[in-house]
Scaffold this motif. Structure first.
Motif, mmCIF file in Angstrom:
data_model
loop_
_atom_site.group_PDB
_atom_site.id
_atom_site.type_symbol
_atom_site.label_atom_id
_atom_site.label_comp_id
_atom_site.label_asym_id
_atom_site.label_seq_id
_atom_site.Cartn_x
_atom_site.Cartn_y
_atom_site.Cartn_z
ATOM 1 N N THR A 108 -38.899 37.492 -2.649
ATOM 2 C CA THR A 108 -40.081 37.881 -1.862
ATOM 3 C C THR A 108 -39.927 39.301 -1.314
ATOM 4 O O THR A 108 -40.818 40.143 -1.483
ATOM 5 N N GLY A 109 -38.782 39.571 -0.699
ATOM 6 C CA GLY A 109 -38.525 40.919 -0.168
ATOM 7 C C GLY A 109 -38.511 41.949 -1.285
ATOM 8 O O GLY A 109 -39.054 43.049 -1.149
ATOM 9 N N ASP A 142 -42.164 42.740 -2.576
ATOM 10 C CA ASP A 142 -42.897 43.606 -1.630
ATOM 11 C C ASP A 142 -42.396 45.044 -1.738
ATOM 12 O O ASP A 142 -43.175 45.990 -1.716
ATOM 13 N N HIS A 143 -41.078 45.171 -1.839
ATOM 14 C CA HIS A 143 -40.462 46.490 -1.915
ATOM 15 C C HIS A 143 -40.906 47.231 -3.189
ATOM 16 O O HIS A 143 -41.286 48.405 -3.141
ATOM 17 N N VAL A 188 -30.890 40.817 -2.144
ATOM 18 C CA VAL A 188 -32.322 40.922 -1.825
ATOM 19 C C VAL A 188 -33.054 39.783 -2.519
ATOM 20 O O VAL A 188 -33.051 39.677 -3.742
#
Ligand code: PMV
Length: 330
Positions: A194-195, A198-199, A191
């Motif tokens: 950025t992902g 956000d998560h 992961v």
């Protein structure tokens, strides 16, 4: 017609971490951060804008990059083309002096070098703050790699992001610190940051407290650097790192970036400290561990860490300089 330039930038590691964005489109951080720039992890990038090309091309090492990486660089070059009023594709050739694919964060040095090479090739003159703000559009941590030594990234207040840039706290000669990077896995992370950010922002119950407690860490770290208090710098670096990982771990589903060797290195660092050796760890969004120490202890620590099961190799670094232009030509 061709306009080209080559720049070199060093990577950095955050002592007070950045995790979370206040604006995803402009890549504005939700918290400030403080980092040191590492001379052993360098990226050299040449950008050549050319009317002979039909589309942007990205070469990493000796191989053409995949579509996703090329697209990310293309979007970044679009910002520079807009600013310069330039309408030419570019060939971007980028090389790291450290093992690539080793899961070592290379986006910081990559986008800092790309920002300087591309703006220089396009004939734009930028001061360091403007360059840092631009590098941030590629990767948040790249804003810090514009500066050597110790850098602080501001989260900024303005919606256009013009105040979200890094500045220098002290140069690389100010304090002789060493970082030992312990590589525990050679595979790419699952992961990306950025992902992951956000998560965490949408699922971790600790995210709000993470945001609220950041300013106090930044203030304390500035004081530690100012007074050259290594114990304070080290303790606070571990604290900020573990606090960030607590947010990652408490995301749903959890973001677990560590492996068994990551834990083994952390345990050995604590053990070394029990034996009176000044060493502290910090870990980013991946399984590698970066150890902070003073030069007189580096060899001894390195001998103990590189032989731990699961540690494939170590890299020793001092503090690195500002991003630099190597050449320009047309
Ligand atoms: O620069 P990015 O978007 O890859 O984010 C970096 C995030 C961390 O490395 C985990 C922390 C930091 O401040 O560098």
């Amino acid at each position: 017609m061709e306009y080209s330039a080559t720049a070199v930038a060093c990577s950095n590691i955050a002592l007070v971490k950045y995790w979370g964005k206040r604006d995803s489109r402009l890549n504005l951080p939700a918290v400030g951060s403080i980092s040191i720039t590492l001379d052993a992890l360098q990226t050299v990038t040449t950008v050549s804008f050319s009317s002979q090309l039909t589309r942007d091309q990205l070469i990493l090492g000796n191989s053409p990059a995949d579509e996703a990486k090329t697209e990310r660089v293309s979007r970044f070059l679009d910002i520079i083309r807009d600013l310069a009023g330039l309408n030419m594709p570019a060939l971007v050739e980028s090389e790291n002096n450290f093992p690539t694919g080793a899961g070592l964060a290379s986006s910081a040095s990559a986008f800092a070098a790309l920002a300087l090479a591309a703006t220089s090739a396009a004939g734009l003159k930028m001061n360091q703050a403007q360059l840092s703000s631009l590098a941030r559009r590629g990767s948040g941590s790249a804003a810090r790699s514009v500066y050597g030594g110790f850098a602080e990234m501001q989260k900024g207040q303005l919606t256009d992001g013009s105040d979200a840039c890094a500045s220098r706290l002290a140069d690389e000669k100010y304090w002789d610190l060493n970082v030992i990077v312990a590589i525990t896995s050679e595979s790419e992370k699952q992961v990306g940051s950025t992902g992951g950010m956000d998560h965490s922002a949408s699922t971790s119950p600790y995210y709000k407290d993470w945001l609220l407690s950041s300013d106090a860490d930044l203030t304390e770290m500035r004081t530690a650097i100012k007074s050259k208090d290594f114990t304070k710098l080290g303790e606070l670096s571990e604290f900020s790192c573990l606090k960030m990982h607590a947010v990652m771990l408490s995301s749903r589903p959890a973001l677990i970036y560590w492996n068994a060797a990551t834990m083994a290195v952390m345990n050995r660092v604590r053990d070394l400290r029990q034996r009176g050796i000044p060493v502290y760890f910090t870990i980013d969004a991946g399984p590698q561990v970066k150890l902070l120490t003073l030069p007189e202890f580096t060899d001894r620590i390195n001998d103990e860490i590189r032989t731990l099961p699961g540690v494939t190799r170590t890299i020793v670094s001092g503090l690195g300089p500002d991003v630099q232009l190597r050449s320009t030509g047309d």
